[in-house]
Design a protein around this motif. Structure first.
Motif, PDB file in Angstrom:
ATOM      1  N   ASP A   1       0.821  -1.197   0.000  1.00 24.48           N
ATOM      2  CA  ASP A   1       0.000   0.000   0.000  1.00 24.48           C
ATOM      3  C   ASP A   1       0.865   1.261   0.000  1.00 24.48           C
ATOM      4  O   ASP A   1       1.977   1.269   0.544  1.00 24.48           O
ATOM      5  CB  ASP A   1      -0.919  -0.003   1.225  1.00 24.48           C
ATOM      6  CG  ASP A   1      -1.981   1.069   1.149  1.00 24.48           C
ATOM      7  OD1 ASP A   1      -1.779   2.148   1.727  1.00 24.48           O
ATOM      8  OD2 ASP A   1      -3.019   0.832   0.498  1.00 24.48           O
TER       9      ASP A   1
ATOM     10  N   ASN B   1      -5.256  -1.350  -3.781  1.00 27.78           N
ATOM     11  CA  ASN B   1      -6.417  -0.508  -4.074  1.00 27.78           C
ATOM     12  C   ASN B   1      -7.570  -0.771  -3.117  1.00 27.78           C
ATOM     13  O   ASN B   1      -8.722  -0.485  -3.430  1.00 27.78           O
ATOM     14  CB  ASN B   1      -6.898  -0.733  -5.516  1.00 27.78           C
ATOM     15  CG  ASN B   1      -6.108   0.093  -6.511  1.00 27.78           C
ATOM     16  OD1 ASN B   1      -5.721   1.220  -6.218  1.00 27.78           O
ATOM     17  ND2 ASN B   1      -5.850  -0.459  -7.676  1.00 27.78           N
ATOM     18  N   GLU B   2      -7.272  -1.304  -1.967  1.00 33.17           N
ATOM     19  CA  GLU B   2      -8.331  -1.603  -1.002  1.00 33.17           C
ATOM     20  C   GLU B   2      -8.807  -0.317  -0.328  1.00 33.17           C
ATOM     21  O   GLU B   2      -7.999   0.527   0.082  1.00 33.17           O
ATOM     22  CB  GLU B   2      -7.818  -2.579   0.053  1.00 33.17           C
ATOM     23  CG  GLU B   2      -8.891  -3.050   1.010  1.00 33.17           C
ATOM     24  CD  GLU B   2      -8.372  -4.089   1.974  1.00 33.17           C
ATOM     25  OE1 GLU B   2      -9.162  -4.612   2.766  1.00 33.17           O
ATOM     26  OE2 GLU B   2      -7.163  -4.373   1.930  1.00 33.17           O
ATOM     27  N   ILE B   3     -10.107  -0.164  -0.212  1.00 31.89           N
ATOM     28  CA  ILE B   3     -10.703   1.010   0.421  1.00 31.89           C
ATOM     29  C   ILE B   3     -11.551   0.557   1.600  1.00 31.89           C
ATOM     30  O   ILE B   3     -11.999  -0.592   1.658  1.00 31.89           O
ATOM     31  CB  ILE B   3     -11.558   1.824  -0.578  1.00 31.89           C
ATOM     32  CG1 ILE B   3     -12.666   0.951  -1.165  1.00 31.89           C
ATOM     33  CG2 ILE B   3     -10.688   2.405  -1.682  1.00 31.89           C
ATOM     34  CD1 ILE B   3     -13.603   1.692  -2.099  1.00 31.89           C
ATOM     35  N   HIS B   4     -11.754   1.464   2.539  1.00 29.14           N
ATOM     36  CA  HIS B   4     -12.553   1.131   3.712  1.00 29.14           C
ATOM     37  C   HIS B   4     -14.036   1.124   3.346  1.00 29.14           C
ATOM     38  O   HIS B   4     -14.469   1.812   2.409  1.00 29.14           O
ATOM     39  CB  HIS B   4     -12.286   2.133   4.834  1.00 29.14           C
ATOM     40  CG  HIS B   4     -12.842   3.498   4.563  1.00 29.14           C
ATOM     41  ND1 HIS B   4     -12.220   4.416   3.751  1.00 29.14           N
ATOM     42  CD2 HIS B   4     -13.983   4.099   4.990  1.00 29.14           C
ATOM     43  CE1 HIS B   4     -12.932   5.517   3.684  1.00 29.14           C
ATOM     44  NE2 HIS B   4     -14.007   5.361   4.417  1.00 29.14           N
TER      45      HIS B   4
ATOM     46  N   HIS C   1     -17.504   2.311   3.624  1.00 27.64           N
ATOM     47  CA  HIS C   1     -18.167   3.516   4.111  1.00 27.64           C
ATOM     48  C   HIS C   1     -19.460   3.133   4.827  1.00 27.64           C
ATOM     49  O   HIS C   1     -20.152   2.182   4.449  1.00 27.64           O
ATOM     50  CB  HIS C   1     -18.469   4.457   2.944  1.00 27.64           C
ATOM     51  CG  HIS C   1     -18.646   5.879   3.359  1.00 27.64           C
ATOM     52  ND1 HIS C   1     -19.814   6.346   3.914  1.00 27.64           N
ATOM     53  CD2 HIS C   1     -17.801   6.938   3.316  1.00 27.64           C
ATOM     54  CE1 HIS C   1     -19.691   7.633   4.187  1.00 27.64           C
ATOM     55  NE2 HIS C   1     -18.472   8.013   3.830  1.00 27.64           N
TER      56      HIS C   1
ATOM     57  N   ALA D   1     -15.923   4.396  -5.810  1.00 26.37           N
ATOM     58  CA  ALA D   1     -14.833   3.549  -5.321  1.00 26.37           C
ATOM     59  C   ALA D   1     -13.534   3.831  -6.060  1.00 26.37           C
ATOM     60  O   ALA D   1     -12.446   3.738  -5.478  1.00 26.37           O
ATOM     61  CB  ALA D   1     -15.221   2.079  -5.469  1.00 26.37           C
ATOM     62  N   ASP D   2     -13.627   4.185  -7.347  1.00 27.58           N
ATOM     63  CA  ASP D   2     -12.408   4.494  -8.106  1.00 27.58           C
ATOM     64  C   ASP D   2     -11.725   5.754  -7.583  1.00 27.58           C
ATOM     65  O   ASP D   2     -10.496   5.818  -7.504  1.00 27.58           O
ATOM     66  CB  ASP D   2     -12.747   4.662  -9.584  1.00 27.58           C
ATOM     67  CG  ASP D   2     -13.255   3.368 -10.203  1.00 27.58           C
ATOM     68  OD1 ASP D   2     -13.074   2.315  -9.564  1.00 27.58           O
ATOM     69  OD2 ASP D   2     -13.837   3.421 -11.297  1.00 27.58           O
ATOM     70  N   LYS D   3     -12.501   6.761  -7.226  1.00 23.41           N
ATOM     71  CA  LYS D   3     -11.921   8.012  -6.746  1.00 23.41           C
ATOM     72  C   LYS D   3     -11.454   7.912  -5.301  1.00 23.41           C
ATOM     73  O   LYS D   3     -10.572   8.663  -4.882  1.00 23.41           O
ATOM     74  CB  LYS D   3     -12.944   9.142  -6.887  1.00 23.41           C
ATOM     75  CG  LYS D   3     -13.292   9.470  -8.331  1.00 23.41           C
ATOM     76  CD  LYS D   3     -14.271  10.620  -8.411  1.00 23.41           C
ATOM     77  CE  LYS D   3     -14.605  10.954  -9.857  1.00 23.41           C
ATOM     78  NZ  LYS D   3     -15.577  12.077  -9.962  1.00 23.41           N
ATOM     79  N   ARG D   4     -12.038   7.012  -4.530  1.00 23.52           N
ATOM     80  CA  ARG D   4     -11.602   6.838  -3.142  1.00 23.52           C
ATOM     81  C   ARG D   4     -10.414   5.891  -3.028  1.00 23.52           C
ATOM     82  O   ARG D   4      -9.884   5.695  -1.933  1.00 23.52           O
ATOM     83  CB  ARG D   4     -12.758   6.311  -2.292  1.00 23.52           C
ATOM     84  CG  ARG D   4     -13.830   7.353  -2.034  1.00 23.52           C
ATOM     85  CD  ARG D   4     -14.811   6.910  -0.976  1.00 23.52           C
ATOM     86  NE  ARG D   4     -15.635   5.802  -1.420  1.00 23.52           N
ATOM     87  CZ  ARG D   4     -15.797   4.675  -0.753  1.00 23.52           C
ATOM     88  NH1 ARG D   4     -15.162   4.484   0.384  1.00 23.52           N
ATOM     89  NH2 ARG D   4     -16.578   3.722  -1.211  1.00 23.52           N
ATOM     90  N   SER D   5     -10.001   5.305  -4.122  1.00 21.10           N
ATOM     91  CA  SER D   5      -8.865   4.398  -4.102  1.00 21.10           C
ATOM     92  C   SER D   5      -7.566   5.168  -3.918  1.00 21.10           C
ATOM     93  O   SER D   5      -7.473   6.368  -4.205  1.00 21.10           O
ATOM     94  CB  SER D   5      -8.816   3.588  -5.403  1.00 21.10           C
ATOM     95  OG  SER D   5      -7.631   2.830  -5.477  1.00 21.10           O
ATOM     96  N   GLN D   6      -6.529   4.461  -3.449  1.00 20.73           N
ATOM     97  CA  GLN D   6      -5.227   5.084  -3.260  1.00 20.73           C
ATOM     98  C   GLN D   6      -4.513   5.335  -4.582  1.00 20.73           C
ATOM     99  O   GLN D   6      -3.651   6.206  -4.664  1.00 20.73           O
ATOM    100  CB  GLN D   6      -4.354   4.197  -2.360  1.00 20.73           C
ATOM    101  CG  GLN D   6      -4.901   4.005  -0.964  1.00 20.73           C
ATOM    102  CD  GLN D   6      -4.933   5.295  -0.180  1.00 20.73           C
ATOM    103  OE1 GLN D   6      -4.087   6.172  -0.363  1.00 20.73           O
ATOM    104  NE2 GLN D   6      -5.907   5.433   0.695  1.00 20.73           N
TER     105      GLN D   6
END
Length: 318
Positions: free
Chosen positions: A115, A169-172, A174, A207-212
């Motif tokens: 990450d 690319n893991e996101i929390h 919401h 989800a794409d925009k919240r990805s790292q």
């Protein structure tokens, strides 16, 4: 003349050294000493001296858990799995790629499978380690090695087949996405991730925009949509160059901001402190006197959440 006092010749040392007739008073416990070793203890000692016992005491390269699986330290808790950590060689490689070779953080993250936030943390900690070594401070190296022996490790070898350390690319999850929604959509319409985010909340990002690494997702989508016309290797090289230029621009902007701030600040060093003085303008507070650009804007005027009758529960998603 003061009279002489006659003392007895019996002392405490004599009482301790003098043997007593009762055998129970000479011992601190009534349990006798076991001169012979039991069969169970003998078998345990022999097992510890054997090959299995030596492997348990000194595992070869990986932790030796007593669970049925390699990453299960507790046999009665199958839901708990020990997470892998980066070994020292991989952390050193990450530092060399960024600080010596000049590669971008996102490119190193995509290559090694770590990450972005962990890559940045590794670089910062390595810099602190080198700073302490230059200052002559002692490091807890034996403690670090002992902890690493008890945890599974991820080893990255350049040019070899490596397993990713973690999803990059893991996101929390919401809290707004935990609700169940029924959104009617026509069959001719393509329902995308942007539409899904707007269905949960009008200000929620997809989800794409919240990805790292949203740029990496965009690159993979372009390669798939080209139907083989664009090579993934060539597009990956272009993406690495773009990320390198982007990080250079960010670094230059930060350096320029720090230089401008240093010009406005006058530093006076003393034996214990360093005083910093900076010229201010009374017009920075704005027309209403509440601008954040003004000095001391937070003093004297309370925040909105401190006023009576204000809603303190968040009503929007950042």
């Amino acid at each position: 003349m003061a009279p002489k006092l006659r003392t007895s010749s019996f002392s405490v040392l004599d009482a301790i050294a003098r043997p007593t007739s009762s055998p129970a008073a000479r011992t601190f416990t009534s349990t006798g000493c076991c001169e012979k070793m039991t069969k169970a203890r003998y078998d345990m000692v022999q097992w510890l001296k054997g090959r299995d016992g030596s492997q348990l005491a000194e595992p070869a390269g990986r932790p030796n858990y007593i669970g049925p699986l390699e990453d299960q330290p507790f046999p009665n808790n199958p839901l708990f799995r020990s997470q892998s950590v980066l070994d020292d060689f991989t952390r050193e490689l990450i530092w060399k790629k960024i600080m010596q070779r000049g590669e971008s953080i996102k490119a190193v993250s995509a290559e090694i499978g770590v990450d972005v936030r962990r890559v940045a943390a590794v670089v910062r900690l390595k810099e602190v380690q080198r700073q302490w070594e230059a200052q002559g401070k002692r490091l807890a190296t034996p403690y670090a090695k002992a902890v690493q022996k008890m945890l599974p490790k991820t080893v990255y070898v350049e040019g070899g087949e490596n397993v990713p350390h973690e999803p990059i690319n893991e996101i929390h999850v919401h809290k707004l996405t935990m609700q169940q929604l029924f959104v009617p959509v026509s069959e001719s319409r393509q329902f995308t991730r942007e539409d899904a985010a707007k269905a949960f909340h009008e200000k929620m990002l997809s989800a794409d925009k919240r990805s790292q690494q949203p740029e990496l997702i965009k690159m993979e989508r372009e390669v798939l949509q080209s139907n083989g016309a664009v090579s993934r290797e060539a597009r990956l090289d272009e993406w690495k160059e773009e990320m390198q230029k982007q990080e250079v621009k960010i670094a230059e902007a930060l350096a320029k901001k720090d230089a401008e701030e240093a010009k406005k600040t006058t530093k006076v060093k003393t034996d214990r402190f360093e005083f910093r003085f900076k010229e201010i303008s009374a017009d920075d507070v704005g027309v209403d006197g509440k601008s954040r650009q003004g000095t001391g804007w937070r003093y004297g005027v309370p925040h909105e959440d401190r006023k009576r009758g204000q809603v303190k529960i968040p009503t929007s998603v950042p």
